[in-house]
Design an enzyme around this catalytic site. Structure first.
Site, PDB file in Angstrom:
ATOM      1  N   THR A  32      -4.474  -3.878  16.320  1.00  0.00           N
ATOM      2  CA  THR A  32      -5.828  -4.211  15.900  1.00  0.00           C
ATOM      3  C   THR A  32      -6.800  -3.381  16.731  1.00  0.00           C
ATOM      4  O   THR A  32      -6.471  -2.929  17.835  1.00  0.00           O
ATOM      5  CB  THR A  32      -6.133  -5.705  16.082  1.00  0.00           C
ATOM      6  OG1 THR A  32      -5.925  -6.062  17.455  1.00  0.00           O
ATOM      7  CG2 THR A  32      -5.226  -6.550  15.206  1.00  0.00           C
ATOM      8  N   LEU A  71      -0.823  -0.251  11.297  1.00  0.00           N
ATOM      9  CA  LEU A  71      -0.452   0.536  12.461  1.00  0.00           C
ATOM     10  C   LEU A  71       0.351  -0.300  13.452  1.00  0.00           C
ATOM     11  O   LEU A  71       1.015   0.228  14.329  1.00  0.00           O
ATOM     12  CB  LEU A  71      -1.714   1.087  13.135  1.00  0.00           C
ATOM     13  CG  LEU A  71      -1.544   2.028  14.325  1.00  0.00           C
ATOM     14  CD1 LEU A  71      -0.781   3.285  13.898  1.00  0.00           C
ATOM     15  CD2 LEU A  71      -2.900   2.391  14.911  1.00  0.00           C
ATOM     16  N   GLY A  72       0.305  -1.634  13.283  1.00  0.00           N
ATOM     17  CA  GLY A  72       0.902  -2.512  14.285  1.00  0.00           C
ATOM     18  C   GLY A  72      -0.052  -2.771  15.422  1.00  0.00           C
ATOM     19  O   GLY A  72       0.350  -3.134  16.526  1.00  0.00           O
ATOM     20  N   ASP A 129      -3.937  -5.178  -5.372  1.00  0.00           N
ATOM     21  CA  ASP A 129      -4.323  -5.651  -6.696  1.00  0.00           C
ATOM     22  C   ASP A 129      -4.156  -4.562  -7.759  1.00  0.00           C
ATOM     23  O   ASP A 129      -5.023  -4.348  -8.597  1.00  0.00           O
ATOM     24  CB  ASP A 129      -5.762  -6.171  -6.702  1.00  0.00           C
ATOM     25  CG  ASP A 129      -6.068  -7.009  -7.947  1.00  0.00           C
ATOM     26  OD1 ASP A 129      -5.112  -7.512  -8.578  1.00  0.00           O
ATOM     27  OD2 ASP A 129      -7.258  -7.145  -8.294  1.00  0.00           O
ATOM     28  N   HIS A 152      -3.581  -8.860 -10.773  1.00  0.00           N
ATOM     29  CA  HIS A 152      -3.952 -10.209 -11.211  1.00  0.00           C
ATOM     30  C   HIS A 152      -4.114 -10.300 -12.727  1.00  0.00           C
ATOM     31  O   HIS A 152      -4.152 -11.395 -13.275  1.00  0.00           O
ATOM     32  CB  HIS A 152      -5.215 -10.693 -10.488  1.00  0.00           C
ATOM     33  CG  HIS A 152      -6.506 -10.114 -10.987  1.00  0.00           C
ATOM     34  ND1 HIS A 152      -7.131  -9.055 -10.380  1.00  0.00           N
ATOM     35  CD2 HIS A 152      -7.302 -10.454 -12.033  1.00  0.00           C
ATOM     36  CE1 HIS A 152      -8.256  -8.778 -11.015  1.00  0.00           C
ATOM     37  NE2 HIS A 152      -8.381  -9.604 -12.033  1.00  0.00           N
ATOM     38  N   GLY A 194     -12.395  -9.870 -17.521  1.00  0.00           N
ATOM     39  CA  GLY A 194     -11.790  -9.119 -18.615  1.00  0.00           C
ATOM     40  C   GLY A 194     -11.857  -7.622 -18.394  1.00  0.00           C
ATOM     41  O   GLY A 194     -11.037  -6.866 -18.903  1.00  0.00           O
ATOM     42  N   ASN A 195     -12.881  -7.167 -17.624  1.00  0.00           N
ATOM     43  CA  ASN A 195     -12.950  -5.759 -17.236  1.00  0.00           C
ATOM     44  C   ASN A 195     -11.866  -5.395 -16.226  1.00  0.00           C
ATOM     45  O   ASN A 195     -11.593  -4.216 -16.002  1.00  0.00           O
ATOM     46  CB  ASN A 195     -14.309  -5.425 -16.613  1.00  0.00           C
ATOM     47  CG  ASN A 195     -15.348  -5.011 -17.629  1.00  0.00           C
ATOM     48  OD1 ASN A 195     -16.368  -5.683 -17.798  1.00  0.00           O
ATOM     49  ND2 ASN A 195     -15.104  -3.908 -18.324  1.00  0.00           N
ATOM     50  N   SER A 196     -11.281  -6.394 -15.598  1.00  0.00           N
ATOM     51  CA  SER A 196     -10.311  -6.133 -14.540  1.00  0.00           C
ATOM     52  C   SER A 196      -9.206  -5.202 -14.999  1.00  0.00           C
ATOM     53  O   SER A 196      -8.615  -5.387 -16.063  1.00  0.00           O
ATOM     54  CB  SER A 196      -9.683  -7.443 -14.064  1.00  0.00           C
ATOM     55  OG  SER A 196     -10.542  -8.124 -13.213  1.00  0.00           O
TER      56      SER A 196
END
Length: 582
Positions: free
Chosen positions: A241, A238-239, A99, A68, A179-181
């Site tokens: 839940t 894994l396909g 991310d 991001h 800003g730390n991102s």
């Protein structure tokens, strides 16, 4: 020495004197900061609109940051280091779900870089340093440092109106702000253990509430070679839940019948005992472990049914459809329209407030703005291609890996009929014939034929498509760029779920796709997996030896597996490769 310090600590100190232990701890902090700071990167958009932080991880300039942070910046950006210098940087690859993004600083091959730590060894209460460019204040390029404790480990941070998902991350109370991102999280030895990226915020605004989250460096390292491929990479599922039972165990709640896990025998109601070598004790733990792996990795899974344990190796599916990762019209990928059996994303909770542009903490970018042209000397380093963040880097990595196969010889003039003769491990005669029109085999007097212009089938029966696999080998050796529809570097992964890490190249033509595995140590081709269609059990070829056949090298001894069972072992004793036109 320690005894003297302890004695000094209990004796009365002169007024205004600093406790030696405090002074020693402070000196250590300063030393760690001074050692780590040169690797911290301040990132600025080329047009001056937006930015964030990053961290150098290698002397050739590779730098990890958040997706991001660089989203919307285009192919190039400006980066500053604590030495006061600005450098041009180019986008390499992105992981929208995790991310994470990889960029490369340009102009040097001796950049300072961080020492990579082990985030699995981090414990609650460890001291950490968060460094970066909060609020883009580091106009002098000196990183801001905050100091705190690890508040939690193996945290799962669900999406909050965004596409990204933080799994197995570290929670810290060190101040992390907009800003730390993308900036580094160091342990008290100055080792890189995480990439800062997400915060829980006060209800009144985007103010740090004392809970920051860092992507574990171990997750980043799993994806690093995939990011170096210049692709838009995907995470794994894994396909199936899972749900928690009344006894606290974790059970399969739903499973896709087209998934490899289902084909290997996993069913609804089975208890997941361990996954990727880690014991499973909660649904949250399963999601955390699953979330740190790229699409396509093969990992071990242990499940229990009716008191009996079963072990299997399973290739992980992609979490998203390609259209979700590369939406029409560009921009940031968006969450899928609705949950399905593959979906492991829970709904947003009350303590996550989506920022204004759907990212964790950066200021919004305008919808449209003309980007400045790239630096002329580096313009060739960014090549756009659908499905890739930067095709240029994929070509570089693909060429590097293929060097090992080029040692087999020049096949460009060998475009005629190929005939390979030999035997199976039990002594039965084997004959393979390959051409542009057809592939045929006779194994122990049993014939099999496949026309190249017809839909590919499991020939010989039970092999998973050995004829298709051999056809792909011929195409790869003759002219992969000219004869294959897709031909690109994927990244690296452990071969067959073991400890041997291999580079992976993808080659496809029509419905058939092959994954080629090259040893990282010496570039040797370890083998390949060929699937005759999507979600089909692959024909898995593993090379045990190669030898010279009339000036070129080919596999001499190889095994073939399909659906977890051995189809055969083959020894090639003779090869006749006709030139084009013969």
């Amino acid at each position: 020495m320690l005894a003297a310090l302890l004695a000094a600590a209990v004796l009365p100190q002169p007024a205004g004197a600093l406790d030696p232990l405090v002074q020693q701890a402070q000196s250590r902090r300063i030393e760690v900061i001074e050692r780590a700071a040169p690797a911290v990167v301040a990132i600025f958009a080329h047009d001056g609109n937006g930015g964030g932080s990053g961290v150098l991880i290698s002397p050739d300039g590779y730098t990890v940051t958040n997706h991001h942070v660089v989203m919307g910046m285009g192919g190039f950006m400006k980066c500053g280091l604590s030495d006061g210098r600005l450098y041009d940087a180019v986008l390499v690859g992105v992981d929208p779900t995790g991310d994470v993004a990889l960029i490369k600083l340009l102009g040097r091959d001796d950049f300072p870089h961080a020492v990579i730590g082990d985030s699995d060894r981090v414990q609650v209460g460890d001291w950490v340093y968060a460094m970066g460019n909060p609020f883009l204040l580091a106009t002098d390029l000196q990183p801001t440092v905050t100091y705190g404790l690890v508040s939690g480990v193996h945290r799962y941070q669900y999406p909050a109106g965004t596409f990204l998902e933080y799994t197995d991350c570290l929670q810290v109370d060190a101040s992390i702000n907009p800003g730390n991102s993308g900036g580094p999280l160091f342990n008290d030895r100055g080792e890189l253990i995480g990439i800062n990226g997400r915060i829980s915020v006060d209800k009144r605004g985007r103010i740090n509430s004392g809970a920051g989250y860092a992507i574990s460096i171990n997750q980043v390292m799993h994806f690093l070679d995939h990011l170096k491929s210049g692709r838009i990479v995907d995470h794994a599922t894994l396909g199936a839940t899972v749900t928690a039972g009344d006894d606290g165990a974790v059970y399969v709640a739903n499973i896709l019948e087209r998934s490899e896990a289902f084909r290997r025998g996993l069913r609804v109601g089975d208890e997941i005992v361990s996954f990727a070598g880690r014991p499973i004790r909660s649904v949250n733990q399963f999601k955390n472990i699953l979330g740190i792996y790229p699409k396509g990795w093969t990992v071990p899974l242990v499940y229990r049914r009716e008191g009996q344990k079963h072990e299997l190796l399973v290739r992980l599916r992609g979490l998203h459809r390609q259209a979700e990762l590369v939406p029409h019209g560009g921009g940031s990928p968006q969450p899928p329209e609705g949950p399905g059996p593959d979906d492991r994303r829970p709904r947003p909770g009350p303590d996550d407030q989506p920022p204004r542009r759907g990212t964790p903490d950066e200021p919004p970018l305008p919808l449209r703005r003309e980007r400045p042209p790239p630096p002329a000397e580096y313009a060739h380093l960014f090549v756009e291609k659908p499905g890739f963040a930067n095709w240029y880097f994929n070509v570089q990595e693909r060429n590097r890996v293929m060097t090992g196969l080029r040692s087999w010889g020049d096949f460009r003039s060998r475009g005629g009929h190929w005939e390979l003769t030999g035997r199976t491990a039990d002594g039965s005669a084997v004959n393979f014939k390959l051409s542009d029109q057809a592939v045929a085999a006779v194994i122990a007097d049993l014939p099999a034929v496949q026309l190249v212009d017809q839909p590919w089938t499991d020939q010989p029966p039970g092999s998973g498509g050995l004829l298709a696999a051999l056809h792909h080998l011929r195409l790869l050796l003759l002219d992969p760029e000219g004869r294959l529809t897709e031909f690109y570097y994927l990244g690296s992964e452990p071969l067959d779920g073991g400890t041997d890490v291999v580079d992976v190249v993808i080659a496809s033509k029509g419905t058939v796709t092959s994954r080629w595995y090259f040893h990282r140590t010496d570039g040797r081709l370890a083998g390949w997996d060929t699937a005759i269609e999507e979600d089909a059990d692959e024909c898995r070829v593993r090379i045990e030896s190669v030898r010279d056949f009339g000036g070129v090298r080919l596999p001499e001894r190889f095994t073939v597996d399909h659906a977890g069972a051995r189809f055969g072992t083959f020894v090639i004793e003779g090869a006749a490769l006709a030139t084009s036109g013969e």
